[in-house]
Design a protein around this motif. Structure first.
Motif, PDB file in Angstrom:
ATOM      1  N   ASP A  28     -48.326 -27.634  49.696  1.00  0.00           N
ATOM      2  CA  ASP A  28     -49.540 -26.968  49.663  1.00  0.00           C
ATOM      3  C   ASP A  28     -50.644 -27.883  48.912  1.00  0.00           C
ATOM      4  O   ASP A  28     -51.549 -27.022  48.421  1.00  0.00           O
ATOM      5  N   ALA A  29     -50.583 -28.785  48.962  1.00  0.00           N
ATOM      6  CA  ALA A  29     -51.594 -29.869  48.243  1.00  0.00           C
ATOM      7  C   ALA A  29     -52.648 -30.410  49.038  1.00  0.00           C
ATOM      8  O   ALA A  29     -53.278 -31.009  48.348  1.00  0.00           O
ATOM      9  N   ILE A  30     -52.443 -30.443  50.319  1.00  0.00           N
ATOM     10  CA  ILE A  30     -53.329 -31.074  51.146  1.00  0.00           C
ATOM     11  C   ILE A  30     -54.171 -29.862  51.509  1.00  0.00           C
ATOM     12  O   ILE A  30     -54.062 -29.023  52.317  1.00  0.00           O
ATOM     13  N   HIS A  31     -55.699 -30.163  51.216  1.00  0.00           N
ATOM     14  CA  HIS A  31     -56.635 -29.128  51.219  1.00  0.00           C
ATOM     15  C   HIS A  31     -57.664 -29.640  52.519  1.00  0.00           C
ATOM     16  O   HIS A  31     -58.289 -30.638  52.002  1.00  0.00           O
ATOM     17  N   VAL A  32     -57.974 -28.753  53.323  1.00  0.00           N
ATOM     18  CA  VAL A  32     -59.012 -28.877  54.125  1.00  0.00           C
ATOM     19  C   VAL A  32     -60.140 -27.974  53.609  1.00  0.00           C
ATOM     20  O   VAL A  32     -60.144 -26.863  53.370  1.00  0.00           O
ATOM     21  N   ASN A  33     -61.449 -28.395  53.400  1.00  0.00           N
ATOM     22  CA  ASN A  33     -62.495 -27.886  52.930  1.00  0.00           C
ATOM     23  C   ASN A  33     -63.098 -26.538  53.538  1.00  0.00           C
ATOM     24  O   ASN A  33     -62.974 -26.513  54.779  1.00  0.00           O
ATOM     25  N   ASP A  34     -63.515 -25.546  52.842  1.00  0.00           N
ATOM     26  CA  ASP A  34     -64.226 -24.336  53.431  1.00  0.00           C
ATOM     27  C   ASP A  34     -65.522 -24.625  53.790  1.00  0.00           C
ATOM     28  O   ASP A  34     -66.118 -25.739  53.045  1.00  0.00           O
ATOM     29  N   LYS A  35     -66.089 -24.025  54.704  1.00  0.00           N
ATOM     30  CA  LYS A  35     -67.598 -24.339  55.007  1.00  0.00           C
ATOM     31  C   LYS A  35     -67.914 -23.194  55.842  1.00  0.00           C
ATOM     32  O   LYS A  35     -67.150 -22.361  56.367  1.00  0.00           O
ATOM     33  N   THR A  36     -69.414 -23.064  56.007  1.00  0.00           N
ATOM     34  CA  THR A  36     -70.007 -22.228  56.879  1.00  0.00           C
ATOM     35  C   THR A  36     -70.494 -22.823  58.257  1.00  0.00           C
ATOM     36  O   THR A  36     -71.207 -23.975  58.057  1.00  0.00           O
ATOM     37  N   ILE A  37     -70.389 -22.543  59.324  1.00  0.00           N
ATOM     38  CA  ILE A  37     -70.569 -23.246  60.652  1.00  0.00           C
ATOM     39  C   ILE A  37     -71.301 -22.175  61.545  1.00  0.00           C
ATOM     40  O   ILE A  37     -71.371 -20.971  61.458  1.00  0.00           O
ATOM     41  N   PRO A  38     -72.227 -22.640  62.355  1.00  0.00           N
ATOM     42  CA  PRO A  38     -72.878 -21.721  63.401  1.00  0.00           C
ATOM     43  C   PRO A  38     -72.039 -21.512  64.627  1.00  0.00           C
ATOM     44  O   PRO A  38     -71.087 -22.469  64.876  1.00  0.00           O
ATOM     45  N   GLU A  39     -71.801 -20.341  65.212  1.00  0.00           N
ATOM     46  CA  GLU A  39     -70.907 -20.084  66.409  1.00  0.00           C
ATOM     47  C   GLU A  39     -71.881 -19.347  67.657  1.00  0.00           C
ATOM     48  O   GLU A  39     -72.570 -18.542  67.205  1.00  0.00           O
ATOM     49  N   ILE A  40     -71.377 -19.514  68.708  1.00  0.00           N
ATOM     50  CA  ILE A  40     -71.906 -18.697  69.819  1.00  0.00           C
ATOM     51  C   ILE A  40     -70.542 -18.192  70.769  1.00  0.00           C
ATOM     52  O   ILE A  40     -69.686 -19.125  70.799  1.00  0.00           O
ATOM     53  N   ASP A  41     -70.959 -17.079  70.960  1.00  0.00           N
ATOM     54  CA  ASP A  41     -69.679 -16.555  71.537  1.00  0.00           C
ATOM     55  C   ASP A  41     -70.326 -15.847  73.060  1.00  0.00           C
ATOM     56  O   ASP A  41     -71.207 -15.012  73.082  1.00  0.00           O
TER      57      ASP A  41
END
Length: 221
Positions: free
Chosen positions: A61-74
């Protein structure tokens, strides 16, 4: 003879009533429109589970992918007032990868990759004509991973598996704020997983498995 005529009349009335009952949801559906288009801001909260890499002194559990805020359309299509399909789309997203602890110390930023993660959901809408309209759904996520630019100093360049298929679970609510316009809150849990390799040899499996928390506006037509 009269009995037969009466029986036929009752059968005709029953069939007419059943037809009217079936037509009511369809008429309501037509009045609302079958399509619902939403635009949301979505926070990606990554789970970041990964296998240990003993040769590099990288713990689990030491490999981390960053958190972020993204735009989305559904885009949602209603087959009936209660049952709908939702296609969730965004643009390719760039993510940073960090190793929290290794033989080089930590944390170490090892680079970035891009991913495109559309999901297709089947949903049930519990109160399709209410002011507050909760729903829940289940579906499939496909994530395409590319533009991989990862390297560990003194070790070499890393690669990622480019395709990920996983389960997607979600729930949310649409709140009517004007005619055909809705405020939307949505939460999804998505399986996104990839293998990390060095010179063709697998080093670890990373389970990004993000929690997606979204808020936005929808328009039904």
């Amino acid at each position: 003879m009269k009995k037969n005529l009466l029986t036929r009349a009752w059968i005709g009335a029953l069939l007419g009533a059943l037809g009217a009952a079936c037509a009511l949801p369809a008429a309501a559906q037509e009045a609302q429109g079958n399509w619902l288009l939403r635009a949301r801001a979505v926070r990606i909260d990554t789970a970041n589970h990964s296998d240990a890499i003993g040769a590099l002194a990288v713990p689990a559990d030491a490999i981390h992918v960053n958190d972020k805020t993204i735009p989305e359309i559904d885009i949602t299509y209603f087959f009936t007032p209660n049952i709908a399909a939702e296609l969730v789309l965004t643009v390719p997203q760039k993510q940073r990868v960090t190793i929290a602890q290794s033989a080089l110390g930590g944390p170490v930023d090892i680079g970035s990759f891009k991913h495109l993660p559309p999901s297709l959901m089947l949903q049930y809408h519990f109160i399709p004509e209410g002011t507050v309209r909760p729903y829940a759904g289940i579906g499939l996520n496909y994530t395409r991973i590319g533009s991989v630019n990862l390297a560990v100093p003194t070790v070499g360049r890393l690669d990622l598996e480019h395709n990920s298929f996983g389960l997607a679970l979600g729930a949310g609510v649409d709140i009517a704020i004007a005619k055909n316009v809705f405020l939307n809150f949505d939460v999804k849990k998505v399986q996104i997983r990839t293998d990390v390799s060095l010179n063709g040899t697998k080093l670890s499996t990373v389970k990004v498995d993000p929690l997606l928390i979204g808020v936005g506006i929808g328009y039904r037509f």
